[in-house]
Design a protein around this motif. Structure first.
Motif, PDB file in Angstrom:
ATOM      1  N   ARG A 296      50.852  54.768  60.098  1.00 42.97           N
ATOM      2  CA  ARG A 296      49.714  53.843  60.141  1.00 42.97           C
ATOM      3  C   ARG A 296      48.885  53.954  58.864  1.00 42.97           C
ATOM      4  O   ARG A 296      48.447  52.954  58.293  1.00 42.97           O
ATOM      5  CB  ARG A 296      48.842  54.143  61.360  1.00 42.97           C
ATOM      6  N   ILE A 297      48.680  55.187  58.415  1.00 44.33           N
ATOM      7  CA  ILE A 297      47.956  55.380  57.160  1.00 44.33           C
ATOM      8  C   ILE A 297      48.681  54.662  56.025  1.00 44.33           C
ATOM      9  O   ILE A 297      48.063  53.960  55.212  1.00 44.33           O
ATOM     10  CB  ILE A 297      47.805  56.882  56.851  1.00 44.33           C
ATOM     11  N   GLY A 298      50.007  54.819  55.965  1.00 45.47           N
ATOM     12  CA  GLY A 298      50.769  54.163  54.913  1.00 45.47           C
ATOM     13  C   GLY A 298      50.655  52.653  54.966  1.00 45.47           C
ATOM     14  O   GLY A 298      50.488  51.989  53.940  1.00 45.47           O
ATOM     15  N   GLY A 299      50.712  52.106  56.169  1.00 45.36           N
ATOM     16  CA  GLY A 299      50.634  50.654  56.312  1.00 45.36           C
ATOM     17  C   GLY A 299      49.278  50.101  55.896  1.00 45.36           C
ATOM     18  O   GLY A 299      49.195  49.106  55.162  1.00 45.36           O
ATOM     19  N   ILE A 300      48.218  50.743  56.348  1.00 50.94           N
ATOM     20  CA  ILE A 300      46.873  50.282  55.974  1.00 50.94           C
ATOM     21  C   ILE A 300      46.636  50.511  54.492  1.00 50.94           C
ATOM     22  O   ILE A 300      46.013  49.690  53.808  1.00 50.94           O
ATOM     23  CB  ILE A 300      45.801  50.993  56.819  1.00 50.94           C
ATOM     24  N   ALA A 301      47.144  51.631  53.967  1.00 51.31           N
ATOM     25  CA  ALA A 301      46.959  51.933  52.543  1.00 51.31           C
ATOM     26  C   ALA A 301      47.576  50.854  51.666  1.00 51.31           C
ATOM     27  O   ALA A 301      46.978  50.444  50.661  1.00 51.31           O
ATOM     28  CB  ALA A 301      47.555  53.294  52.214  1.00 51.31           C
ATOM     29  N   ARG A 302      48.748  50.369  52.012  1.00 55.47           N
ATOM     30  CA  ARG A 302      49.378  49.322  51.202  1.00 55.47           C
ATOM     31  C   ARG A 302      48.523  48.063  51.213  1.00 55.47           C
ATOM     32  O   ARG A 302      48.395  47.361  50.199  1.00 55.47           O
ATOM     33  CB  ARG A 302      50.786  49.025  51.698  1.00 55.47           C
ATOM     34  N   PHE A 303      47.907  47.764  52.351  1.00 58.70           N
ATOM     35  CA  PHE A 303      47.027  46.601  52.434  1.00 58.70           C
ATOM     36  C   PHE A 303      45.819  46.780  51.527  1.00 58.70           C
ATOM     37  O   PHE A 303      45.449  45.885  50.757  1.00 58.70           O
ATOM     38  CB  PHE A 303      46.592  46.385  53.885  1.00 58.70           C
ATOM     39  N   VAL A 304      45.200  47.955  51.589  1.00 65.74           N
ATOM     40  CA  VAL A 304      44.021  48.204  50.755  1.00 65.74           C
ATOM     41  C   VAL A 304      44.378  48.134  49.275  1.00 65.74           C
ATOM     42  O   VAL A 304      43.645  47.545  48.473  1.00 65.74           O
ATOM     43  CB  VAL A 304      43.394  49.573  51.096  1.00 65.74           C
ATOM     44  N   MET A 305      45.516  48.730  48.909  1.00 70.65           N
ATOM     45  CA  MET A 305      45.914  48.694  47.503  1.00 70.65           C
ATOM     46  C   MET A 305      46.128  47.253  47.019  1.00 70.65           C
ATOM     47  O   MET A 305      45.817  46.922  45.873  1.00 70.65           O
ATOM     48  CB  MET A 305      47.180  49.523  47.296  1.00 70.65           C
ATOM     49  N   SER A 306      46.607  46.401  47.896  1.00 72.60           N
ATOM     50  CA  SER A 306      46.822  45.005  47.500  1.00 72.60           C
ATOM     51  C   SER A 306      45.502  44.285  47.258  1.00 72.60           C
ATOM     52  O   SER A 306      45.442  43.340  46.463  1.00 72.60           O
ATOM     53  CB  SER A 306      47.630  44.265  48.580  1.00 72.60           C
ATOM     54  N   LEU A 307      44.440  44.723  47.927  1.00 73.82           N
ATOM     55  CA  LEU A 307      43.140  44.060  47.782  1.00 73.82           C
ATOM     56  C   LEU A 307      42.520  44.306  46.418  1.00 73.82           C
ATOM     57  O   LEU A 307      41.653  43.538  45.979  1.00 73.82           O
ATOM     58  CB  LEU A 307      42.183  44.528  48.881  1.00 73.82           C
ATOM     59  N   ALA A 308      42.939  45.352  45.728  1.00 73.76           N
ATOM     60  CA  ALA A 308      42.374  45.629  44.409  1.00 73.76           C
ATOM     61  C   ALA A 308      42.635  44.475  43.442  1.00 73.76           C
ATOM     62  O   ALA A 308      41.835  44.231  42.532  1.00 73.76           O
ATOM     63  CB  ALA A 308      42.948  46.923  43.854  1.00 73.76           C
ATOM     64  N   GLN A 309      43.728  43.761  43.647  1.00 74.75           N
ATOM     65  CA  GLN A 309      44.023  42.615  42.774  1.00 74.75           C
ATOM     66  C   GLN A 309      42.956  41.537  42.872  1.00 74.75           C
ATOM     67  O   GLN A 309      42.690  40.824  41.900  1.00 74.75           O
ATOM     68  CB  GLN A 309      45.376  42.017  43.145  1.00 74.75           C
ATOM     69  N   ASN A 310      42.343  41.422  44.043  1.00 77.54           N
ATOM     70  CA  ASN A 310      41.342  40.389  44.237  1.00 77.54           C
ATOM     71  C   ASN A 310      40.133  40.593  43.333  1.00 77.54           C
ATOM     72  O   ASN A 310      39.566  39.636  42.803  1.00 77.54           O
ATOM     73  CB  ASN A 310      40.876  40.368  45.701  1.00 77.54           C
ATOM     74  N   GLY A 311      39.718  41.848  43.188  1.00 79.50           N
ATOM     75  CA  GLY A 311      38.553  42.117  42.354  1.00 79.50           C
ATOM     76  C   GLY A 311      38.785  41.717  40.909  1.00 79.50           C
ATOM     77  O   GLY A 311      37.927  41.077  40.281  1.00 79.50           O
ATOM     78  N   ALA A 312      39.938  42.080  40.373  1.00 83.98           N
ATOM     79  CA  ALA A 312      40.241  41.737  38.984  1.00 83.98           C
ATOM     80  C   ALA A 312      40.377  40.228  38.800  1.00 83.98           C
ATOM     81  O   ALA A 312      39.860  39.646  37.835  1.00 83.98           O
ATOM     82  CB  ALA A 312      41.525  42.442  38.542  1.00 83.98           C
ATOM     83  N   ALA A 313      41.072  39.571  39.747  1.00 87.51           N
ATOM     84  CA  ALA A 313      41.272  38.124  39.633  1.00 87.51           C
ATOM     85  C   ALA A 313      39.956  37.364  39.763  1.00 87.51           C
ATOM     86  O   ALA A 313      39.710  36.386  39.045  1.00 87.51           O
ATOM     87  CB  ALA A 313      42.263  37.659  40.699  1.00 87.51           C
ATOM     88  N   THR A 314      39.105  37.813  40.674  1.00 85.13           N
ATOM     89  CA  THR A 314      37.813  37.142  40.851  1.00 85.13           C
ATOM     90  C   THR A 314      36.939  37.338  39.623  1.00 85.13           C
ATOM     91  O   THR A 314      36.293  36.396  39.136  1.00 85.13           O
ATOM     92  CB  THR A 314      37.104  37.675  42.107  1.00 85.13           C
ATOM     93  N   HIS A 315      36.892  38.556  39.108  1.00 87.03           N
ATOM     94  CA  HIS A 315      36.122  38.805  37.888  1.00 87.03           C
ATOM     95  C   HIS A 315      36.618  37.927  36.751  1.00 87.03           C
ATOM     96  O   HIS A 315      35.815  37.351  35.992  1.00 87.03           O
ATOM     97  CB  HIS A 315      36.231  40.282  37.508  1.00 87.03           C
ATOM     98  N   ALA A 316      37.929  37.785  36.625  1.00 87.07           N
ATOM     99  CA  ALA A 316      38.510  37.028  35.519  1.00 87.07           C
ATOM    100  C   ALA A 316      38.189  35.537  35.581  1.00 87.07           C
ATOM    101  O   ALA A 316      38.211  34.854  34.554  1.00 87.07           O
ATOM    102  CB  ALA A 316      40.026  37.232  35.490  1.00 87.07           C
ATOM    103  N   THR A 317      37.890  35.023  36.766  1.00 87.34           N
ATOM    104  CA  THR A 317      37.689  33.575  36.929  1.00 87.34           C
ATOM    105  C   THR A 317      36.237  33.192  37.178  1.00 87.34           C
ATOM    106  O   THR A 317      35.961  32.094  37.657  1.00 87.34           O
ATOM    107  CB  THR A 317      38.555  33.037  38.080  1.00 87.34           C
ATOM    108  N   GLN A 318      35.308  34.075  36.868  1.00 86.99           N
ATOM    109  CA  GLN A 318      33.888  33.717  36.995  1.00 86.99           C
ATOM    110  C   GLN A 318      33.418  33.016  35.722  1.00 86.99           C
ATOM    111  O   GLN A 318      32.825  33.616  34.831  1.00 86.99           O
ATOM    112  CB  GLN A 318      33.053  34.969  37.283  1.00 86.99           C
TER     113      GLN A 318
END
Length: 475
Positions: A296-318
């Protein structure tokens, strides 16, 4: 919630109520109201016509929010901040005219998010400290239990069970340092105005530059920040979100790495996560003891790691001073990243405090590989006893190949030591001493002691009075 409507499992199954409440509507909108109070107080202190009675009225209704009324206003106005301005004004008619005076929507949206991010990071920090404490206890208990080391997932020089646990623990200590840095680096957006120029506040104070700057400082202080970001557009720099999400992704990666190790060790029957009396490992195979917590930790961790892309992409498009496509994304990525890491650490503490070690199996697995690993030591000792290095090397090579054929070709035990004992050229070598696992782990036990003293103990001391709320593992 009705059973025919999707529920976010981070809320219904995994994350703590404490973290879920931090990102809930009541917390968010009461924080907006506290910001409006702080703004009114600071504006009054700097001479704007706002009365004590108006501020008192606003304070009295900070937590008394009519969420249904706000939802009705938002449906009509299609603007969440103005919906809550009107709802607050209805509750405080005497102060209605001064709510949100001079402010833009992101005065409340961004400043509230910064407050909630800070409190969430503080909760994550305390949870990290509890897992570090648990792993420290485990490392101390098994500081000197020899175990087979692995590089490339292939047998390597022995280490100890406790030393391996310090690797997991140190990853989290590095994560904690990063979380603490993010907390210390957070600032307020405060009263920067619609595009960051403070034009509206300059107008309110009739061109008084000093009062504009003082207003920003006072509101930031009332929010609990000792500084505000040097410059902003309409929002605080979205670079901050990217940094926070990267930090949370790092915690997730550390937990994923450690629990993957545990799953491999469980397969080897050396270490298992807790398994409860009535727990079922498989609906089809009753004997199974699946490592579901680690999975379960591994599954949730992969989801959280994928969310890091959102921060960079959002910052890049402001674009320029701001675009609004950050809003919907941040409503998903920020809270879910925090909820995910919170869930990971709650489960991780449960695992770390309940780990079960099987020393006999650990020893057996080590002994099966040990003969090959000591061959260099055997060679050196035989040379010291007067043997020819090249001849001895060839003999050891031949014995090793024959023992390996028994292991791989016949499924037999590794009999290399017996072969060497039967060879007169190695009669002067004390094979029992050379094959003692405790003599092959180097400074691993002492490294555990040093790690606990230099890394874990200071963390325990810093967080002794900052224990997170106790959480029951719900699923």
């Amino acid at each position: 919630m009705p059973n025919d409507v999707y529920e976010n499992p981070l809320i219904s199954r995994y994350a703590s109520r404490t973290m879920a409440t931090l990102w809930g509507a009541q917390k968010k909108f009461s924080t907006w109201r506290r910001l409006w109070v702080a703004l009114a107080e600071a504006e009054a202190e700097l001479g704007l016509p706002i009365t004590d009675a108006q501020i008192k009225e606003l304070r009295a209704k900070v937590d008394d929010i009519d969420h249904d009324a706000a939802a009705a206003y938002e449906k009509k106005l299609r603007h969440d901040v103005m919906a809550h301005v009107h709802t607050y004004g209805d509750a405080c008619p005497g102060a209605k005219g001064i709510i949100h005076l001079g402010a833009t929507s992101n005065f409340v949206v961004d400043n509230a998010d910064l407050i909630i991010v800070r409190e969430s990071l503080e909760l994550i920090a305390s949870r990290l400290a509890t897992v570090i404490d648990a792993l420290g206890d485990f490392a101390e208990k098994y500081r000197d239990l020899p175990t087979l080391g692995f590089t490339h997932l292939q047998p390597a020089q022995p280490t100890t069970v406790g030393k391996r646990a310090t690797l997991w623990c140190y990853d989290l200590a590095l994560d904690l340092a990063e979380v603490e840095h993010r907390i210390a680096s957070l600032k307020a957006r405060s009263t920067k105005g619609t595009t960051g120029t403070q034009a509206s506040f300059l107008e309110l104070f009739e061109g008084d530059q000093a009062k504009c700057r003082e207003l920003e400082k006072r509101v930031a202080a009332k929010m609990g920040f000792d500084a505000s970001y040097a410059v902003t557009g309409q929002t605080y720099p979205r670079k901050i979100d990217a940094q926070v999400l990267d930090c949370l992704s790092g915690v997730a990666a550390s937990a994923h790495k450690a629990t993957t190790d545990l799953r491999i060790l469980a397969m080897r029957k050396e270490i298992e996560e807790p398994f409860e009396q009535h727990q079922i490992g498989s609906s089809a195979m009753p004997y199974k003891r699946n490592p579901m917590r680690s999975e379960r930790i591994g599954g949730i961790a992969r989801f959280v790691m994928s969310l890091a892309q959102n921060g960079a992409a959002t910052h890049a498009t402001q674009w320029m001073e701001r675009t609004l496509d950050d809003s919907a994304n941040r409503r998903l990525s920020l809270p879910q990243a925090f909820l995910g890491v919170d869930a990971i650490l709650v489960i991780y503490e449960n695992v770390a405090r309940g780990l079960v070690v099987y020393p006999e199996v650990v020893g057996k697995n080590l002994r099966e590989e040990l003969p090959f690993m000591i061959t260099e030591n055997v060679l050196m000792e035989a040379v010291k006893a007067g043997g020819d290095r090249q001849d001895l090397h060839e003999k050891i090579r031949q014995h090793s190949q024959e023992a390996g054929a028994v292991v791989k070709g016949q499924g037999g035990a590794n009999d290399l030591l017996e072969r060497l004992r039967g060879d007169a050229d190695f009669a002067a070598v004390d094979l029992n001493e050379i094959a003692d696992p405790s003599q092959l782990v180097g400074r691993a036990p002492q490294q555990v002691d040093e790690f606990l003293a230099e890394v874990v103990t200071p963390i325990r001391q810093r967080y002794a009075d900052r224990q997170p709320p106790a959480e029951e593992l719900r699923v």
